[in-house]
Design a protein around this motif. Structure first.
Motif, PDB file in Angstrom:
ATOM      1  N   ASN A 202       4.756  -8.145   8.576  1.00 35.68           N
ATOM      2  CA  ASN A 202       3.414  -8.130   7.978  1.00 35.68           C
ATOM      3  C   ASN A 202       2.796  -6.748   8.085  1.00 35.68           C
ATOM      4  O   ASN A 202       2.892  -6.104   9.121  1.00 35.68           O
ATOM      5  N   GLY A 203       2.207  -6.319   7.016  1.00 31.12           N
ATOM      6  CA  GLY A 203       1.522  -5.023   7.023  1.00 31.12           C
ATOM      7  C   GLY A 203       2.456  -3.834   6.915  1.00 31.12           C
ATOM      8  O   GLY A 203       2.058  -2.699   7.145  1.00 31.12           O
ATOM      9  N   SER A 204       3.738  -4.093   6.556  1.00 33.66           N
ATOM     10  CA  SER A 204       4.682  -2.977   6.508  1.00 33.66           C
ATOM     11  C   SER A 204       4.594  -2.212   5.187  1.00 33.66           C
ATOM     12  O   SER A 204       5.198  -1.159   5.048  1.00 33.66           O
ATOM     13  N   GLY A 205       3.852  -2.731   4.221  1.00 26.92           N
ATOM     14  CA  GLY A 205       3.648  -1.990   2.978  1.00 26.92           C
ATOM     15  C   GLY A 205       4.394  -2.537   1.773  1.00 26.92           C
ATOM     16  O   GLY A 205       4.506  -1.859   0.755  1.00 26.92           O
ATOM     17  N   LYS A 206       4.870  -3.775   1.854  1.00 24.51           N
ATOM     18  CA  LYS A 206       5.609  -4.345   0.725  1.00 24.51           C
ATOM     19  C   LYS A 206       4.697  -4.531  -0.492  1.00 24.51           C
ATOM     20  O   LYS A 206       5.017  -4.077  -1.588  1.00 24.51           O
ATOM     21  N   THR A 207       3.568  -5.205  -0.262  1.00 21.92           N
ATOM     22  CA  THR A 207       2.647  -5.451  -1.371  1.00 21.92           C
ATOM     23  C   THR A 207       2.161  -4.134  -1.965  1.00 21.92           C
ATOM     24  O   THR A 207       2.106  -3.966  -3.192  1.00 21.92           O
ATOM     25  N   THR A 208       1.823  -3.192  -1.099  1.00 19.26           N
ATOM     26  CA  THR A 208       1.343  -1.897  -1.577  1.00 19.26           C
ATOM     27  C   THR A 208       2.408  -1.219  -2.447  1.00 19.26           C
ATOM     28  O   THR A 208       2.098  -0.673  -3.511  1.00 19.26           O
ATOM     29  N   SER A 209       3.666  -1.287  -2.012  1.00 23.02           N
ATOM     30  CA  SER A 209       4.738  -0.665  -2.798  1.00 23.02           C
ATOM     31  C   SER A 209       4.851  -1.305  -4.175  1.00 23.02           C
ATOM     32  O   SER A 209       4.972  -0.609  -5.188  1.00 23.02           O
TER      33      SER A 209
HETATM   34  N1  LIG Z   1      -6.844  -2.390  -0.410  1.00 31.04           N
HETATM   35  C1  LIG Z   1      -6.566  -1.995   0.834  1.00 31.04           C
HETATM   36  N2  LIG Z   1      -7.504  -1.341   1.555  1.00 31.04           N
HETATM   37  C2  LIG Z   1      -7.247  -0.931   2.805  1.00 31.04           C
HETATM   38  N3  LIG Z   1      -6.087  -1.124   3.431  1.00 31.04           N
HETATM   39  C3  LIG Z   1      -5.109  -1.773   2.790  1.00 31.04           C
HETATM   40  C4  LIG Z   1      -5.300  -2.249   1.457  1.00 31.04           C
HETATM   41  N4  LIG Z   1      -4.164  -2.836   1.048  1.00 31.04           N
HETATM   42  C5  LIG Z   1      -3.305  -2.750   2.080  1.00 31.04           C
HETATM   43  N5  LIG Z   1      -3.853  -2.104   3.130  1.00 31.04           N
HETATM   44  C6  LIG Z   1      -3.194  -1.803   4.394  1.00 31.04           C
HETATM   45  O1  LIG Z   1      -1.938  -1.254   4.116  1.00 31.04           O
HETATM   46  C7  LIG Z   1      -0.954  -1.746   5.001  1.00 31.04           C
HETATM   47  C8  LIG Z   1       0.181  -2.374   4.232  1.00 31.04           C
HETATM   48  O2  LIG Z   1      -0.273  -3.575   3.643  1.00 31.04           O
HETATM   49  P1  LIG Z   1       0.603  -4.468   2.651  1.00 31.04           P
HETATM   50  O3  LIG Z   1      -0.293  -5.524   2.129  1.00 31.04           O
HETATM   51  O4  LIG Z   1       1.257  -3.592   1.671  1.00 31.04           O
HETATM   52  O5  LIG Z   1       1.651  -5.118   3.644  1.00 31.04           O
HETATM   53  P2  LIG Z   1       2.740  -6.235   3.359  1.00 31.04           P
HETATM   54  O6  LIG Z   1       4.033  -5.667   3.746  1.00 31.04           O
HETATM   55  O7  LIG Z   1       2.596  -6.750   1.979  1.00 31.04           O
HETATM   56  O8  LIG Z   1       2.317  -7.345   4.421  1.00 31.04           O
HETATM   57  P3  LIG Z   1       2.465  -8.950   4.335  1.00 31.04           P
HETATM   58  O9  LIG Z   1       3.856  -9.287   4.676  1.00 31.04           O
HETATM   59  O10 LIG Z   1       1.519  -9.439   5.384  1.00 31.04           O
HETATM   60  O11 LIG Z   1       2.078  -9.351   2.954  1.00 31.04           O
HETATM   61  C9  LIG Z   1      -1.668  -2.707   5.924  1.00 31.04           C
HETATM   62  O12 LIG Z   1      -1.947  -2.018   7.126  1.00 31.04           O
HETATM   63  C10 LIG Z   1      -2.924  -3.041   5.211  1.00 31.04           C
HETATM   64  O13 LIG Z   1      -3.954  -3.279   6.129  1.00 31.04           O
END
Ligand SMILES: Nc1ncnc2c1ncn2[C@@H]1O[C@H](COP(=O)(O)OP(=O)(O)OP(=O)(O)O)[C@@H](O)[C@H]1O
Ligand SMILES: [Mg+2]
Lengths: 307, 378
Positions: free
Chosen positions: A40-47
């Motif tokens: 969780n929070g590793s950046g998958k969604t952001t990528s």
């Molecule tokens: N819109 C945003 N504003 C501020 N911080 C963000 C935003 N989106 C993501 N983050 C931060 O960026 C980091 C990566 O988040 P991301 O959602 O990409 O993780 P993830 O791998 O998709 O996690 P999960 O498995 O929980 O879905 C996290 O620390 C999150 O708090």
């Protein structure tokens, strides 16, 4: 056209000075099912959001479906089916109304027919009049998948599409994904499930915004250099503790009555395990490392690298 | 297919918004019933020709003339005389407390001055905070005093109109120096109700999508910002017309407000005004980060609209800077427009000067809204 559907170089994105994705470089080939893993929070969604133009990268560049992700986000959006992590369709619209809306937004030819077919294909026809908000989690996922397939995208970006879905529905979901891939659709899918990861052609593993490893599941296993033994026959907490304290042992996981012990130094591991067995009637067997152990190992070495 | 506007997409957004509005029964009911409620509330004060208004008389002159004046006031039914206050200070206090609406001050030597042909002053203090309530009573007061004086053969014959009146009635309106006339309120109310609902409902439009997470999906589709914004505005044009219909009907049935001008022209003016307000709402919606902020912005817009447009206070009575500010607000122009059409029967040429500012306003605000509409999740 075969070759890279997604090709990015050094993508970085930070929120409020904190890196969410740093220096991401990867490529995804056509017709491939590419798995995206990481805690969780590793950046998958952001990528994924960076790939489809929903976020603008702070640094780096790349192409998606042959279009520049910075300059041609609109062209990418037309051709990509993106399934968000949370349900993001309209809960106060019925299943059918949601699909018709999306079909018109993508200017699909003959939307009525397309929606009809999508409903049938995903078994949503009996529920077409139900409000989306009244669907159970699994059906919501199905609706979301149906919606992002309406315009016949060349690339699917699925962000944890099976979170909270029962095993049967998950299996059907994955059969569907494989069927699409066979038709030439490229699928990038993030997941936390190891069995799903094993069904991907290639995987990428992220932690803390970094891409730690990338490759086919078997390649990742081989590259980790991890050796795993299963220990059966009468296990208790004391034994688990004892195994854990062996210098060559990196991790011990228990599954039912079996313990799985892994480490990178194969020879040392074997000698030490045999030594423990001297006074007990345990059954040792060398097994192939599980993907999960590989990822835990990757994370551990990454953490040691930082420390 | 046009690159900058797709009819299919625009219709799709409109359709979706319509369905969502229809499903949101509560808001829909509010949008129809708020005008009815407002109209009845405001109209009640305006329709009643209030009588028996508490009145304190301070008389420093006890003669047959003043006695018959007081008797006539009482008989008119408009004034209910209280026990005479002991002093001016006490009378003033009664007015301040709202115990009386009028204080009539007959100065000492009033009759004598009249006899001599001088012009004595009959001072009337009126609580005009509710000008509507006081209006008819004041008219009656004027007529009665003329009548009484004529009976007493002190008034100058009506024939010689050029001769100055026998006494000066010095009216002091308190709390609202200029009286706003009754009919001004109903058409004005139309504008206020439209501003209220149009701005507020649309201000929630984009922020709701942001909060519910549906915006991420919408942003990932090829839909263009102005298609979303225009599609979101469309259903409210119909709501606006329903509200106008309700107010006009209510004004006619309940309060017999005359409709002097053309309904067609009014509909056109209403459209310009509705669209102007919708763009404000939708722009707030693009600027705000959540629904609470959107609501706050709407309130910040509502207040000056009600206070500086001439709805609450007469426009000409406001300081110059406030007038300048008022000139920017759509409600100001709409009030002029609607009062012109409904009350004076203005034609297209008279109305145009009030329409183009609305159009300019719409253009500027919509451009800002489209510019600030988020295209990414950054
Ligand atoms: N819109 C945003 N504003 C501020 N911080 C963000 C935003 N989106 C993501 N983050 C931060 O960026 C980091 C990566 O988040 P991301 O959602 O990409 O993780 P993830 O791998 O998709 O996690 P999960 O498995 O929980 O879905 C996290 O620390 C999150 O708090
Ligand atoms: Mg995520």
């Amino acid at each position: 056209m075969s070759g890279a559907i997604i090709e990015v170089e050094g993508l970085s994105k930070s929120f409020d000075g904190k890196f969410a994705v740093r220096n991401l470089s990867m490529s995804v080939r056509q017709g491939e099912i590419f798995g995206f893993l990481g805690p969780n929070g590793s950046g998958k969604t952001t990528s994924i959001r960076l790939l489809c133009g929903l976020l603008t990268p702070d640094a780096g560049q790349g192409r998606c479906l042959g279009f520049d992700i910075r300059r041609h986000a609109r062209e990418i959006k037309r051709r990509v089916g993106y399934m968000t992590q949370g349900f993001s369709y309209y809960e106060d619209l019925s299943v059918r109304e949601n699909l018709e809306f999306i079909a018109s937004i993508y200017e699909v030819q003959n939307p009525h027919l397309v929606v009809q077919r999508a409903l049938e294909q995903l078994g949503l026809t009996p529920r077409q009049k139900q409000l989306a908000g009244a669907l159970s989690g699994g059906w919501k996922q199905r609706l979301a998948l149906a919606a992002c397939l309406l315009h016949e995208p060349k690339l699917l970006l699925l962000d944890e599409p099976t979170a909270g879905v029962d095993p049967q529905a998950r299996r059907e979901f994955w059969n569907e994904i494989h069927r699409l891939a066979a038709q030439g659709v490229t699928v990038l899918v993030s997941t936390h499930y190891m069995d799903e990861a094993e069904r991907c052609h290639r995987l990428a593993y992220m932690t803390d915004g970094r891409l730690l490893a990338q490759g086919a599941p078997s390649e990742l296993m081989a590259a980790s250099g991890l050796v795993t033994w299963s220990v059966g026959g009468g296990h208790d907490r004391a034994l688990e503790q004892r195994l854990r304290e062996l210098p060559a042992v990196e991790d011990v996981v228990s599954f039912g009555t079996t313990l799985y012990v892994s480490g990178t130094d194969a020879a040392a591991l074997e000698t030490q395990l045999t030594a423990v067995n001297a006074d007990r009637g345990l059954v040792y067997r060398r097994v192939s490392p599980r993907l999960e152990d590989v990822f835990v190992h990757l994370m551990r070495t990454a953490a040691e690298g930082h420390a | 297919m046009n690159r900058w506007l797709s009819w299919t997409r625009l219709v799709a957004v409109m359709r979706k918004e319509f369905i969502q509005m229809r499903r949101d029964r509560m808001s829909f009911a509010l949008m129809v019933f708020v005008p009815v409620m407002q109209l009845v509330l405001f109209g009640y004060a305006l329709n009643n020709d209030p009588r028996h208004l508490p009145t304190a008389i301070i008389s420093g002159d006890a003669t047959s003339v003043t006695r018959s004046l007081v008797a006539a006031l009482q008989n008119s039914g408009y004034f209910k005389l209280t026990t005479p206050p002991a002093s001016h200070a006490e009378a003033s206090r009664l007015l301040e407390l709202g115990r009386v609406q009028f204080v009539i001050d007959i100065p000492a030597g009033f009759t004598r001055q009249l006899m001599r042909g001088e012009t004595p002053v009959l001072r009337v203090d009126v609580d005009a905070a509710d000008p509507v309530a006081a209006g008819n009573a004041i008219t009656t007061l004027l007529q009665l005093s003329q009548q009484v004086l004529k009976q007493e053969r002190l008034a100058v014959p009506a024939a010689s109109a050029t001769v100055k009146p026998p006494f000066e009635l010095r009216l002091h309106r308190r709390y609202n120096e200029e009286g706003v006339t009754a009919y001004n309120i109903v058409p004005g109310l139309m504008g206020v109700i439209l501003t209220l609902t149009m701005v507020m409902m649309t201000a929630l439009g984009v922020t709701r999508e942001l909060e519910r997470g549906t915006l991420e999906n919408l942003l990932a589709t090829p839909v263009l910002p102005h298609e979303v914004l225009m599609g979101k505005m469309a259903p409210y044009i119909i709501v606006g017309y329903i509200q106008v219909g309700v107010v006009l009907l209510g004004a006619e049935v309940l309060f017999q407000v005359p409709m002097a001008g053309s309904l067609g022209l009014l509909s056109f003016g209403v459209l310009a005004f509705i669209v102007a307000n919708l763009t404000v709402g939708i722009t707030f919606s693009s600027l705000a980060r959540n629904m609470t902020q959107a609501m706050q912005m709407s309130f910040f817009f509502m207040l000056p609209s009600i206070l500086l447009s001439g709805f609450m206070f007469p426009y000409r009575g406001m300081p110059e800077w406030a007038q300048w500010l008022g000139e920017v607000l759509p409600l100001t122009h709409f009030l002029r427009l609607v009062r012109g059409i409904v009350l004076k029967g203005s034609g297209a040429a008279d109305v145009w000067p009030h329409v183009w500012p609305l159009l300019v306003f719409t253009g500027v605000v919509l451009a800002l809204g489209v510019k600030r509409y988020r295209r990414t999740l950054d």
